[in-house]
Design a protein around this motif. Structure first.
Motif, short mmCIF file in Angstrom:
data_model
loop_
_atom_site.label_atom_id
_atom_site.label_comp_id
_atom_site.label_asym_id
_atom_site.label_seq_id
_atom_site.Cartn_x
_atom_site.Cartn_y
_atom_site.Cartn_z
N PRO A 27 0.89 8.41 22.27
CA PRO A 27 2.24 8.56 22.81
C PRO A 27 2.91 9.85 22.37
CG PRO A 27 2.25 7.04 20.96
CD PRO A 27 0.80 7.36 21.27
N LYS A 28 2.22 10.64 21.55
CA LYS A 28 2.86 11.84 21.03
C LYS A 28 2.38 13.12 21.69
CE LYS A 28 1.45 10.73 16.96
NZ LYS A 28 0.86 9.45 17.36
N LYS A 29 1.63 12.99 22.81
CA LYS A 29 1.16 14.19 23.50
C LYS A 29 2.32 15.04 23.98
CE LYS A 29 -1.98 15.03 26.43
NZ LYS A 29 -1.89 15.02 27.85
N PRO A 30 2.25 16.41 23.85
CA PRO A 30 3.36 17.26 24.27
C PRO A 30 3.69 17.11 25.75
CG PRO A 30 1.76 18.49 22.97
CD PRO A 30 1.17 17.14 23.22
N SER A 31 2.70 16.78 26.58
CA SER A 31 2.93 16.71 28.01
C SER A 31 3.57 15.39 28.44
CB SER A 31 1.61 16.89 28.76
OG SER A 31 0.69 15.88 28.37
N ASP A 32 3.61 14.41 27.54
CA ASP A 32 4.21 13.13 27.89
C ASP A 32 5.71 13.26 28.07
OD1 ASP A 32 2.13 10.99 25.79
OD2 ASP A 32 1.74 11.95 27.71
N ASP A 33 6.24 12.45 28.98
CA ASP A 33 7.68 12.40 29.17
C ASP A 33 8.27 11.36 28.23
OD1 ASP A 33 7.12 12.75 32.71
OD2 ASP A 33 7.60 14.30 31.23
N GLY A 34 9.55 11.51 27.95
CA GLY A 34 10.22 10.52 27.13
C GLY A 34 10.15 10.83 25.65
N PRO A 35 10.91 10.08 24.86
CA PRO A 35 10.96 10.32 23.42
C PRO A 35 9.66 9.95 22.72
CG PRO A 35 12.17 8.33 24.01
CD PRO A 35 11.79 8.99 25.30
N LYS A 36 9.42 10.62 21.62
CA LYS A 36 8.23 10.35 20.80
C LYS A 36 8.69 9.82 19.45
CE LYS A 36 6.46 14.55 22.88
NZ LYS A 36 6.21 15.97 22.64
N HIS A 37 7.98 8.85 18.95
CA HIS A 37 8.28 8.29 17.63
C HIS A 37 7.14 8.66 16.70
CE1 HIS A 37 9.24 4.49 15.01
NE2 HIS A 37 9.40 5.63 14.35
N VAL A 38 7.44 9.47 15.70
CA VAL A 38 6.44 9.91 14.74
C VAL A 38 6.75 9.29 13.39
CG1 VAL A 38 5.52 11.89 13.47
CG2 VAL A 38 5.92 12.07 15.93
N ARG A 39 5.72 8.77 12.75
CA ARG A 39 5.86 8.16 11.43
C ARG A 39 5.08 8.98 10.41
NH1 ARG A 39 5.29 4.24 15.30
NH2 ARG A 39 6.85 2.54 15.29
N ILE A 40 5.76 9.44 9.36
CA ILE A 40 5.10 10.28 8.36
C ILE A 40 5.36 9.75 6.95
CG2 ILE A 40 5.14 12.38 9.74
CD1 ILE A 40 7.49 13.35 8.02
N LEU A 41 4.34 9.84 6.13
CA LEU A 41 4.44 9.58 4.70
C LEU A 41 4.14 10.89 3.99
CD1 LEU A 41 4.60 7.67 2.21
CD2 LEU A 41 2.14 7.31 2.48
N THR A 42 5.08 11.36 3.18
CA THR A 42 4.89 12.63 2.49
C THR A 42 4.72 12.39 0.99
OG1 THR A 42 7.31 12.94 2.33
CG2 THR A 42 6.19 13.95 4.20
N ILE A 43 3.76 13.10 0.43
CA ILE A 43 3.44 12.99 -1.00
C ILE A 43 3.64 14.37 -1.61
CG2 ILE A 43 1.65 12.37 -2.67
CD1 ILE A 43 0.27 10.88 -0.25
N GLY A 44 4.64 14.52 -2.47
CA GLY A 44 4.91 15.86 -2.98
C GLY A 44 5.96 15.91 -4.06
N ASN A 45 6.80 16.94 -3.96
CA ASN A 45 7.84 17.17 -4.95
C ASN A 45 9.07 17.78 -4.29
OD1 ASN A 45 7.15 19.94 -4.60
ND2 ASN A 45 5.62 19.80 -6.21
N SER A 46 9.86 18.57 -5.03
CA SER A 46 11.10 19.11 -4.49
C SER A 46 10.86 20.02 -3.29
CB SER A 46 11.86 19.88 -5.57
OG SER A 46 11.07 20.94 -6.09
N PHE A 47 9.70 20.66 -3.21
CA PHE A 47 9.41 21.52 -2.06
C PHE A 47 9.26 20.68 -0.78
CE2 PHE A 47 8.07 26.02 -3.36
CZ PHE A 47 8.94 26.02 -4.44
N THR A 48 8.79 19.44 -0.93
CA THR A 48 8.74 18.53 0.22
C THR A 48 10.16 18.18 0.65
OG1 THR A 48 6.78 17.57 -0.83
CG2 THR A 48 7.64 16.46 1.13
#
Length: 332
Positions: A27-48
């Protein structure tokens, strides 16, 4: 007559087509119409924290949705995150394995159907590839085991400001970068190498910082006549177009003291970083995005959008493929 080589080629082609079909159904293809829902988990520090501060606002302005969980420890290298994860592998009840939110990495990985999981090295060690091993590999193995549907991304951090104290040592230290350029070249090579070793993708914030910092018109220029040892409160040097916090006055024990932070991103750097993250996660250019922080000049913000887009495209790091249509403002 049975031909093994032909069979292998046909099997590989079928697998490639099947993989492409599965990818096209995302559902996240650039050519798709409509909103995209992206879920991310980030592992890091203050730079994140820095690089994602304005990501929510940029995503919302683009008409999309973001679910973001961060496992962060100030000043933490890959080694610390890997040690916490390994502590859980040995003893699921180990207090050391938990982050500040009470979760372990393994629990966080299984808490959502993440689209992306990101890792990064601590900035002070980012130029040294040896510090990534074997910690990045250990994290990648656990991430892919416990969140197999997620794509692994490596957040490329940035070089310090050209006048950071790290580059003002009287005597250079072996293996340590003596200039901003040396730091950028070192971390750039290290991040590209580890990304390839992990079969991952990069989020090239460091590339964007380097280009923006050294732009002919909008790049940062150190104030040649500023003497930090002799200034009085509230005097500060000209820090126009700095992407880093830089010089600032802080009250300590009732007295104003001049401090220098050439490491962390300021508002402009945070906005630039978030623009890079947006394009890498959503496959859409940030150029023309309507969200601009109130304190950021509109012309400079448009320039940073363009820099972010160029960094993502030139680095080949847009996860969902190249952007085919650009806003007219993309011309710099």
């Amino acid at each position: 007559m049975f031909r093994p080589f032909l069979f292998v080629c046909i099997f590989a082609l079928i697998s490639l087509i099947a993989g492409s079909s599965s990818y096209a159904d995302s559902p996240k293809k650039p050519s798709d119409d409509g909103p995209k829902h992206v879920r991310i988990l980030t592992i890091g520090n203050s730079f994140t924290h820095n690089a994602t501060r304005y990501l929510d606002e940029i995503v919302e302005a683009a008409g999309h949705k973001l679910t973001h969980k961060m496992l962060s420890i100030g000043g933490s290298p890959l080694e610390l995150h890997a040690k916490k994860a390994l502590a859980f592998e040995k003893d699921p009840m180990a207090p050391f394995a938990k982050y500040g939110n009470g979760e372990t990495l393994q629990e966080a990985l299984q808490s959502e159907p993440w689209d992306f999981v990101t890792i990064q090295q601590v900035s002070i060690k980012s130029h040294n590839l040896e510090t990534y091993h074997p910690h990045a590999q250990r994290l990648a193995q656990i991430i892919r085991r416990d969140a197999p549907q997620a794509r692994l991304l490596v957040h490329q951090t940035w070089a310090y400001r050209s006048d950071d104290p790290r580059f003002r040592r009287v005597k250079s230290i072996a293996g340590e970068p003596a200039t901003q350029r040396e730091m950028y070249e070192g971390l750039s090579e290290a991040y590209r190498t580890i990304t390839a070793e992990l079969s991952a993708n990069r989020i090239p914030v460091g590339d964007a910082f380097w280009e923006a910092d050294n732009h002919a018109q909008f790049g940062y220029r150190e104030a040649a006549d500023f003497d930090a040892a002799s200034v009085e409160f509230p005097e500060l040097p000209d820090q126009t177009h700095s992407l880093h916090v830089g010089y600032r006055w802080r009250e300590i024990d009732g007295k104003q003291q001049l401090k220098m932070d050439g490491h962390h991103a300021n508002l402009a750097g945070e906005y630039l970083g978030a623009c890079v993250w947006f394009e890498c996660l959503y496959g859409e250019t940030p150029v023309g995005n309507s969200f601009v922080p109130d304190q950021l000049d509109a012309e400079y913000a448009a320039h940073l959008q363009t820099i972010a887009h160029r960094a993502a495209q030139q680095g080949g790091d847009v996860v969902l493929g190249p952007v085919t249509s650009l806003n007219a403002a993309a011309k710099d």
